[in-house]
Write a protein that holds these residues in place. Sequence first.
Motif, PDB file in Angstrom:
ATOM      1  N   TYR A 160       0.849  -1.196   0.000  1.00  9.96           N
ATOM      2  CA  TYR A 160       0.000   0.000   0.000  1.00  9.96           C
ATOM      3  C   TYR A 160       0.879   1.238   0.000  1.00  9.96           C
ATOM      4  O   TYR A 160       2.101   1.135   0.055  1.00  9.96           O
ATOM      5  CB  TYR A 160      -0.979  -0.027   1.184  1.00  9.96           C
ATOM      6  CG  TYR A 160      -0.337   0.019   2.554  1.00  9.96           C
ATOM      7  CD1 TYR A 160       0.139  -1.140   3.148  1.00  9.96           C
ATOM      8  CD2 TYR A 160      -0.228   1.219   3.248  1.00  9.96           C
ATOM      9  CE1 TYR A 160       0.714  -1.106   4.409  1.00  9.96           C
ATOM     10  CE2 TYR A 160       0.341   1.267   4.506  1.00  9.96           C
ATOM     11  CZ  TYR A 160       0.827   0.097   5.085  1.00  9.96           C
ATOM     12  OH  TYR A 160       1.400   0.142   6.319  1.00  9.96           O
ATOM     13  N   TYR A 188       2.799  -4.393   3.244  1.00 10.32           N
ATOM     14  CA  TYR A 188       3.949  -3.498   3.296  1.00 10.32           C
ATOM     15  C   TYR A 188       3.605  -2.163   2.680  1.00 10.32           C
ATOM     16  O   TYR A 188       3.083  -2.089   1.573  1.00 10.32           O
ATOM     17  CB  TYR A 188       5.113  -4.099   2.496  1.00 10.32           C
ATOM     18  CG  TYR A 188       5.535  -5.467   2.978  1.00 10.32           C
ATOM     19  CD1 TYR A 188       6.019  -5.635   4.279  1.00 10.32           C
ATOM     20  CD2 TYR A 188       5.447  -6.572   2.144  1.00 10.32           C
ATOM     21  CE1 TYR A 188       6.415  -6.897   4.729  1.00 10.32           C
ATOM     22  CE2 TYR A 188       5.840  -7.825   2.579  1.00 10.32           C
ATOM     23  CZ  TYR A 188       6.324  -7.988   3.873  1.00 10.32           C
ATOM     24  OH  TYR A 188       6.707  -9.214   4.304  1.00 10.32           O
ATOM     25  N   SER A 189       3.940  -1.099   3.416  1.00 11.23           N
ATOM     26  CA  SER A 189       3.803   0.200   2.773  1.00 11.23           C
ATOM     27  C   SER A 189       5.021   0.378   1.882  1.00 11.23           C
ATOM     28  O   SER A 189       6.115  -0.078   2.205  1.00 11.23           O
ATOM     29  CB  SER A 189       3.707   1.312   3.813  1.00 11.23           C
ATOM     30  OG  SER A 189       4.975   1.659   4.282  1.00 11.23           O
ATOM     31  N   GLU A 211      -0.841   7.309   4.231  1.00 10.11           N
ATOM     32  CA  GLU A 211      -0.247   6.025   4.568  1.00 10.11           C
ATOM     33  C   GLU A 211      -0.774   5.561   5.925  1.00 10.11           C
ATOM     34  O   GLU A 211      -1.144   4.397   6.103  1.00 10.11           O
ATOM     35  CB  GLU A 211       1.279   6.152   4.596  1.00 10.11           C
ATOM     36  CG  GLU A 211       1.975   4.835   4.845  1.00 10.11           C
ATOM     37  CD  GLU A 211       3.422   5.012   5.340  1.00 10.11           C
ATOM     38  OE1 GLU A 211       4.075   5.999   4.966  1.00 10.11           O
ATOM     39  OE2 GLU A 211       3.857   4.152   6.118  1.00 10.11           O
TER      40      GLU A 211
END
Lengths: 367, 602
Positions: A160, A188-189, A211
């Motif tokens: 993301y 996982y960002s 985020e």
Amino acid sequence: MNAEHPDALYVHIPFCRHICWYCDFCRTVYSEAQADAFLAALDKEFSLRKFSVQLDTIYVGGGTPTSLNERQLERLLQLLAPYAREVREYTVEINPETLSEEKAALLAEYGVNRASIGMQSSDAGLLKLMNRRHTFTDVQSCTERLQRHGIENFSLDLMYSLPGQTMKMLESSVEDALSLNPYHLSLYSLSIEENSVFGKRGYEALDEETEADMYEYICRRLQQAGYEHYETSNFARDGKRSLHNTVYWQYRDFYGAGCGASGKEGNVRYDLTRSLKEYIQDPLKRQDTVLTPQEQYFEALMMSLRLREGLDKARFFRMFGVSIDDVYRDEIAEECRRGMLVNTDERLYCTDRGWNLLNEILVDFIA
Amino acid sequence: MDQNHIRNFCIIAHIDHGKSTLADRILEMTDTVKERDMKAQILDEMELERERGITIKLNAVQLSYTAKNGEEYLFNLIDTPGHVDFSYEVSRSLAACEGAVLVVDATQGVQAQTLANTYLALDNDLEIIPVINKCDMPSARPDFVKQEIENIIGLDCSDAPEISARTGVNVDEVLEQIVEKIPAPGGRKDRPLQALVFDSFYDSYRGVIALVRIREGQLSVGDRIRFMATGAEYEVLEAGIRNPKEVPVRTLGCGDVGWFAASIKSIQDVQVGDTVTSAVKGAEDPLPGYKHMNPMVFCGFYPSDAARYGDLRDALDKLKLNDAALVYEPETSQALGFGFRCGFLGLLHMDVIEERLEREYGLDLIATAPSVIYHVYLSDGTMLAIDNPAKMPDASKIDRVEEPYVRAEIMCPDTYIGSVMELCQGKRGIYKDMQVIDAGRNSLVYELPLSEIIFDFFDRLKSCSKGYASLDYEVIGYRRNDLVRMDILLNGEQVDALSVIIHRSEAYARGSAITVKLKQLIPKQQFEIPVQAAIGGKVIARTNIKSLRKNVLAKCYGGDISRKKKLLEKQKEGKKRMKAVGSVIVPQEAFMAVLSMDSDER
């Protein structure tokens, strides 16, 4: 935990059919000849290094292990077979479009009992942006194929904070992932790595505010769906945490094999050469780093605090012969005062806020 | 050489009109030494002098020239600083001459500093030789430019040489005109010594070297001399000229230009414009025109690494040896720690010093926004000269505040008049005059607060006129204005280094701009930070820096540890370079926010 030998083995397969644009791992585009040469070198590495055969977990990652063709995949699995006899968890990373029926059968045959699938998103546009060559349907058929061959335990990787990603897009990816009922999810960002294609082309992740919104949504939604949020980016249901990755987060020893892999044995961390050419010439070529006690304390903390349960103080004492409270008395007190950490007799762990701001905590522990 | 064969002159020009190139060409064409040797010699000598720690300035060079009439002449070419900040120094260099070569670019024509320098030269009764340079350029319009000079300045240009300093074409004509038109120096050697100090520099072996022009009498090694303004007395130990190599002489005669050393430890004793006379049989009056130079622009310099405070002090001490106009005193800021409040002649002077501190002394500096000296009159009648906004007293005690004004003359083409006027208006300028100088070009006169000039005025003037406008200004005195101190508060705490003195009418806009800028520059932290601009406790602008919600590595597995640890160490380093203001960590750029916002925010 075996005190003499690591009981976890990581094997790195540095080939991919296509290079994803966020990736800066050790990877190169697959060629049959190079992969053969690599496997020969890997064979040599195994025969020279004499790993313990009493392993608890094996993790084959990359790159893309399934980018190897059937013959090569079998060769790899044969090579690992002697080490796989007693393992509880045997994971192979899979890219949905590269898993043929034959490959799935091979994995099952050689005892692989867990698959980690790179789904990343179910949005066709975002997948294209990352230079990924599969669709959500591929992911679906991939999981079905694995299940047909008896590999029920699979994990899905999602990303993301991707450029252009909206909350809506994320939501539908998460729902699509959940529809496959995985035992495990990693979210996982996006971090833009300098050496990735994104990094070189100046892409940017979304702003911190978005985020954070996405992260909060993910935590909420997955919890609601019955997943335990056991590590910063990892979620599991029915107790199916990643045993292998937990070794890292508990800062335990592990072997690393294959081009570009790292391992840790006691106070030595080693990095095998990232150059495929060098590895093929000399699979033992590596760089060793001797870690001071101070470095190890910090690394143990840095890894353990990623776990919801945090750092096991008794384990820390067994490993290093000192108490974490003696090593970081003032820092711990300060972070507790700020509401970032909780310190009990057994554990040191993050508050919810502290967990989201772990870097802020860790920076304060650096001298 | 007899006095009749001496010619003392300087070259004046607008920036980039070719002053240095012409000087180089004259050096080449006149020196008795061969061209190639001369270059080698100069370089050798500079190398040597660098080792000895002298700053090289070719302040004055003596050349010998054999004119077409067959006679040999001594030329003293005196260098002049090239910027509006140094107009007093320029005027003293001019005062050491009898003539000036006025270089005008044939493609650009008369510019603001062409005029300003010409007026300075006329003030000093110099004979002016107009020279049209860059005549080899395709866009050169020598006839037009000559006409322009005649119209604007009133100089006869009928025989002005059309030269190319670059190629050397017609430079010999310039040399001939110097001989013909510039008068030989007057003065008599039997009169009491009067020597004009027009420059000085510091030599670590010999102390301060004074550059002088002998107006009356003569100066010899062994003489006891006195600086008339400062009263300092010394014995002359060495004297000489430069050709451009240093050549010692026993005596500097009447009309000569040269240097002397006298074991002078402090540059304060050697003020530009002062008169040197004999300590035994002194002149009654000094030469006219001496002014004590006062710094006009002030700012705080702080080492970004507090441990280097001592290094900064040493560096300033060293620069001061060569720069009488630089002043500084220790200052403490809550936000920035220990530093110095420094005074400069102008913004360029400030830039030069800052750059030298950073480049030559390897210092990493935080400079606060520049300030002028405000005259603050208190209710009890006393006057305070305030050079640091943080020191401005409480509004309740103030009767009135005055600030320095300048008269600014701006020359620009028709096309840009609108935008230049808009700029001046926006800078609280008062329109005084506009004159059409010739087809398409105008001279605008404004009175402006100096504080507005030092705030990015040059940059904006250049950008709003695409580089065509040129500026000259002089300080004309103090005026009362509705000036207030605006404070910036972070998380409720006043940040002394960010306070500014500002016109009340501008406070709201500036306050908003600064708070917004700070919001961009200060990284989010673990708590929400209100950023406020306030006048005397009353908040006029406010914004919030939201608290940081997420800062954690997305993934960290076995193979990532070293790399991710390095990342954290980098974050730590970054944090160390910031300043803690109360509980808020502020990056260094934030202290420059008030400086840079003008250009960005409008």
